[in-house]
Design an enzyme around this catalytic site. Sequence first.
Site, PDB file in Angstrom:
ATOM      1  N   HIS A  81      30.256  51.564  47.289  1.00  0.00           N
ATOM      2  CA  HIS A  81      30.987  51.713  46.021  1.00  0.00           C
ATOM      3  C   HIS A  81      30.760  53.109  45.447  1.00  0.00           C
ATOM      4  CE1 HIS A  81      32.606  47.724  45.027  1.00  0.00           C
ATOM      5  NE2 HIS A  81      31.489  47.176  45.472  1.00  0.00           N
ATOM      6  N   ASP A  84      36.138  45.460  45.154  1.00  0.00           N
ATOM      7  CA  ASP A  84      35.929  44.030  44.937  1.00  0.00           C
ATOM      8  C   ASP A  84      37.233  43.453  44.395  1.00  0.00           C
ATOM      9  OD1 ASP A  84      33.244  44.328  45.641  1.00  0.00           O
ATOM     10  OD2 ASP A  84      32.638  44.731  43.580  1.00  0.00           O
ATOM     11  N   GLU A  91      29.694  38.361  50.444  1.00  0.00           N
ATOM     12  CA  GLU A  91      30.508  38.308  49.218  1.00  0.00           C
ATOM     13  C   GLU A  91      31.985  38.263  49.618  1.00  0.00           C
ATOM     14  OE1 GLU A  91      27.480  41.027  46.466  1.00  0.00           O
ATOM     15  OE2 GLU A  91      29.287  41.927  47.333  1.00  0.00           O
ATOM     16  N   HIS A 102      34.118  41.383  48.456  1.00  0.00           N
ATOM     17  CA  HIS A 102      33.713  42.774  48.713  1.00  0.00           C
ATOM     18  C   HIS A 102      34.269  43.269  50.047  1.00  0.00           C
ATOM     19  CE1 HIS A 102      30.767  46.218  48.605  1.00  0.00           C
ATOM     20  NE2 HIS A 102      31.113  46.197  49.894  1.00  0.00           N
TER      21      HIS A 102
END
Length: 211
Positions: A120, A127, A185, A188
């Site tokens: 990120h 996301d 996740e 993600h």
Amino acid sequence: MAVNSFGVTVISSLHEYRQRVAHNPERELVELITLIPDLVLDIRYATARNLLGKPLYKQARAFLRRPVAEALRQVQQALRRLGLGLCVYDAYRPYTVTVQFFEHVRDEKFAAPPWRGSRHNRGCSVDVGLVEQASGRPLPLPTDFDELLPATDSRYSQLPPHVLFNRSILLAAMKLHGFVNYSGEWWHFDHPSWADFDLLDLSFEELSQAG
């Protein structure tokens, strides 16, 4: 540009960022809503609805490096044909925010450690969830964003069929355009070019001055 106390190199100078963009325009952090106007933004770190329970951004904005943003636009175009669209929870994240996350969680499964930094921070991770294109209504997915539950794993199967179906649409659409899911996740996704970009620690306010 210098190595910080964690042993990683982080660009925190707007001047240096501008120089690198001038040398290679693909390094530019593009504001997503400008490139993809029909995106739904739900920037949780500009609110208290996140893992830390407090706002971490002063502005609800989302940026990605230019080739990553272009790939996300292709995902949105593909989903649009299904009557769906993307909801963005987070994209580029300043390095100092990643440090705050790790100090709170202390678990590399859920937060990148400061000695590595996050993709990120490179402007190469996003996301996302799914919405109905016409209404903007969120589609049911396994969990809320940023929850620390077994069902956040993108391989978790003990879910209602319609939720599994929605998740499969998201995973397939992102994969089709080059994104790689982090299996811990479901929301993600990393762009495979992440290693080509530096860690950044520039605020959204600073990026507004970069143009």
